[in-house]
Design a protein around this motif. Structure first.
Motif, PDB file in Angstrom:
ATOM      1  N   GLY A 199      42.983 -11.642 -24.975  1.00 42.97           N
ATOM      2  CA  GLY A 199      43.252 -12.621 -25.255  1.00 42.97           C
ATOM      3  C   GLY A 199      41.807 -13.600 -24.557  1.00 42.97           C
ATOM      4  N   ILE A 200      41.938 -14.101 -23.897  1.00 41.50           N
ATOM      5  CA  ILE A 200      41.182 -14.526 -22.860  1.00 41.50           C
ATOM      6  C   ILE A 200      39.913 -14.278 -22.766  1.00 41.50           C
ATOM      7  CG2 ILE A 200      40.393 -15.395 -20.585  1.00 41.50           C
ATOM      8  CD1 ILE A 200      43.456 -15.954 -19.035  1.00 41.50           C
ATOM      9  N   ILE A 244      36.489 -15.981 -24.795  1.00 47.28           N
ATOM     10  CA  ILE A 244      35.389 -16.224 -23.820  1.00 47.28           C
ATOM     11  C   ILE A 244      33.461 -15.234 -25.060  1.00 47.28           C
ATOM     12  CG2 ILE A 244      33.593 -15.665 -21.899  1.00 47.28           C
ATOM     13  CD1 ILE A 244      36.339 -15.698 -20.620  1.00 47.28           C
ATOM     14  N   ALA A 245      34.272 -13.985 -25.646  1.00 50.46           N
ATOM     15  CA  ALA A 245      32.995 -13.354 -26.567  1.00 50.46           C
ATOM     16  C   ALA A 245      32.612 -14.252 -27.601  1.00 50.46           C
ATOM     17  CB  ALA A 245      33.576 -11.917 -26.454  1.00 50.46           C
ATOM     18  N   ALA A 276      33.446 -23.030 -25.763  1.00 51.21           N
ATOM     19  CA  ALA A 276      35.847 -23.827 -26.099  1.00 51.21           C
ATOM     20  C   ALA A 276      36.418 -22.937 -25.088  1.00 51.21           C
ATOM     21  CB  ALA A 276      35.400 -22.378 -27.387  1.00 51.21           C
ATOM     22  N   GLY A 277      35.989 -21.582 -24.135  1.00 52.50           N
ATOM     23  CA  GLY A 277      36.905 -21.889 -23.726  1.00 52.50           C
ATOM     24  C   GLY A 277      36.801 -22.083 -22.486  1.00 52.50           C
ATOM     25  N   ALA A 312      45.954 -21.676 -21.880  1.00 58.69           N
ATOM     26  CA  ALA A 312      45.982 -20.065 -22.359  1.00 58.69           C
ATOM     27  C   ALA A 312      47.049 -19.690 -21.147  1.00 58.69           C
ATOM     28  CB  ALA A 312      45.137 -18.798 -22.509  1.00 58.69           C
ATOM     29  N   LEU A 313      46.256 -19.984 -19.580  1.00 56.59           N
ATOM     30  CA  LEU A 313      47.141 -19.358 -18.754  1.00 56.59           C
ATOM     31  C   LEU A 313      48.455 -20.174 -18.778  1.00 56.59           C
ATOM     32  CD1 LEU A 313      44.313 -19.768 -16.261  1.00 56.59           C
ATOM     33  CD2 LEU A 313      45.652 -17.610 -17.377  1.00 56.59           C
TER      34      LEU A 313
END
Length: 539
Positions: free
Chosen positions: A452-453, A457-458, A489-490, A497-498
């Motif tokens: 998901g991360i 990121i992509a 956004a990341g 998310a973590l």
């Protein structure tokens, strides 16, 4: 004495990670509740005072965020024990070791002298302090070794300890030698190392330590320290006195120079190294009368190449093991009642936690560090993964109470262990099923979170204009807004998310640990010695 350590180089681990792992066992008759917390830079002290030694140290003004697994009670200080910082440097401190009397006499330990007729004299640094003084200020493992060495040389220490410091490329193991001296050796990439409460490093190269420092580091005057105090006991071929005096021996065995060995080690320490290496190099003869290494061997290697790549499951098993499949298993059926209690197992009743810190080269820097954590006695539980680079930790692992409560993982695991211990065979299937469930869920959770991360990121990077993207020549993390994360956004989403993944892991543990507690309680209740039913009369 307490604690057992296993270190796994990146070419020896199953996925290319460096892995450092250690049981934290409290002293006999004492049990230390544990918690998992994140420390923000604003909460890091700028002036530090040790609870045990009263040493006072001014700290740098630029600490980073880090996560640790300290004691709940502050009666002996912070005792951070194991942690990883936002730069993906990990530490575990400490493995209690011992030096011989000649070393202790040559460089006395720096112990607190209470006020009496004269003013109090503070002691040095110790297990209580080391992670707090080092981890928030270093970006590589080598920097960590250098900072710890400077602190030891300036303030000294009041105890002998082994300290592990790692990053994604290297693992370093530091051993304190007397009050102010130290040595450090890099774990070879294709090896694992085992340390069971003894001075463990068995090979050292002074020419490298005072040169390129590829594999070794040490205190500034170590060569003179050895010579001046006649610490080297190595026998050499006969030669003239002048030749002996002029001979500078740069390669030596620190165990023979600094270490200590007593019959007690053969009960408490060496069997643990023997069993860990027996498991990871099983084709070797470990059990016959002709075996090269036995449970009481003093020359078991510090490190060696494993026969197969080492997994998290191997580490979790070993640091909770009780000499399974040998005559020395206290829960086993082999051997005799005497042999089954001859040696101290690895997984004991006094284990507070086991933490294995995995630094993964294939993951973005922001999600690279995973701390596999278990609380309580190893044979009755298992480690679960938690991301380290977070702003907060789940309450189920964070809010451990000093008193017994099933509202947190530490006490739940302690209750499971003490109930199941009396009915080992009857509860083993229940515990085994729990272990499998936690490991499967944990691995799936990490993989899905990583995916998901990577997807976020992509997508975030794709939305940015070429002018906003980091140059292809820029180092990882440059222009990201968060170390190693590609995208604006990341930068906002990755910590959340973590933390979300950690909460899901904690919720899974809470549900299944409570189920296991119910099951072992029911099973053991039916086996109580005072059980009685009317139907028993007619059997």
């Amino acid at each position: 004495m307490s604690c057992t350590t296993i270190l796994v180089g990146k070419a020896a681990s199953y996925d290319g990670s460096t892995i450092i792992a250690r049981d934290d066992d409290s002293g006999s008759g004492r049990y230390d509740p544990k918690r998992f917390i994140a420390v923000a830079p604003k909460d890091q002290p700028r002036h530090y005072r040790s609870v045990l030694s009263h040493v006072e140290i001014d700290l740098p003004d630029n600490p980073c965020r880090y996560s640790i697994v300290p004691n709940v009670l502050n009666n002996r200080g912070i005792l951070a024990e194991a942690g990883a910082n936002e730069y993906n440097v990990a530490m575990s401190a400490t493995e209690t070791i011992a030096v011989n009397e000649r070393v202790a006499a040559a460089d006395p330990f720096v112990e607190l002298v209470p006020a009496g007729e004269n003013a109090e004299i503070p002691g040095g640094i110790g297990e209580e302090d080391i992670i707090t003084l080092v981890l928030p200020y270093v970006r590589t493992a080598r920097e960590g070794v250098a900072r710890l060495g400077e602190l030891l040389e300036e303030y000294g220490t009041y105890e002998s300890n082994g300290v592990i410091i790692s990053d994604v490329d290297e693992i370093w193991y530091v051993e304190t030698i007397g009050g102010h001296h130290w040595i450090a050796r890099r774990v070879p990439d294709d090896c694992y190392a085992t340390i069971p409460n003894q001075l463990g490093i068995d090979d050292f190269d002074l020419s490298d330590a005072f040169g390129d420092q590829r594999e070794y580091m040490c205190s500034a005057d170590l060569r003179e320290f050895i010579v001046d105090h006649h610490l080297d006991r190595t026998m050499r071929a006969h030669t003239s006195r002048r030749a002996v005096a002029s001979h500078r021996r740069d390669r030596f065995n620190p165990r023979a120079v600094f270490g200590d060995s007593t019959p007690k080690d053969h009960i408490y320490n060496t069997p643990r190294a023997w069993y860990m290496q027996r498991h990871l190099n099983p084709s070797e003869d470990w059990d016959s009368p002709n075996a090269r290494f036995t449970p009481i061997s003093d020359d078991i290697p510090w490190c060696r190449v494993p026969e197969r790549k080492v997994s998290i499951e191997d580490i979790d098993f070993l640091l909770g093991s009780h000499f399974e499949d040998t005559p020395y298993d206290p829960y086993g059926t082999l051997g005799t009642p005497e042999s089954r209690h001859r040696y101290r197992p690895i997984g004991v009743n006094r284990t507070g936690h086991m933490v294995a810190i995995q630094l993964r080269p294939y993951a973005p820097e922001a999600s690279r560090a995973v701390m596999w954590i278990s609380y309580g006695s190893g044979p009755f539980t298992t480690a679960a993964p938690f991301y380290a680079n977070v702003r907060d930790t789940p309450a189920y692992l964070r809010d451990t109470t000093p008193e017994v409560s099933t509202a947190n993982l530490y006490w739940t695991n302690r209750l499971i262990a003490v109930i199941a211990d009396a009915h080992w065979f009857e509860t083993q299937n229940l515990i085994g099923r729990y272990v499998e469930q936690v490991r499967v869920f944990g691995h799936r959770l990490i993989e899905s979170t990583d995916a998901g991360i990577a997807k976020a990121i992509a997508a975030s990077t794709a939305k940015r204009s070429p002018a906003d993207r980091p140059s292809e020549d820029a180092p990882a993390g440059v222009g990201d807004g968060m170390t190693g994360v590609g995208g604006a956004a990341g930068a906002a989403d990755v910590p959340a998310a973590l933390e979300g993944a950690n909460e899901r892991m904690a919720a899974f543990l809470e549900t299944h640990a409570h189920t296991l507690l119910n099951d072992v309680l029911y099973t053991s209740s039916n086996l109580m010695h005072n059980s009685f039913a009317m139907s028993d009369r007619w059997i």
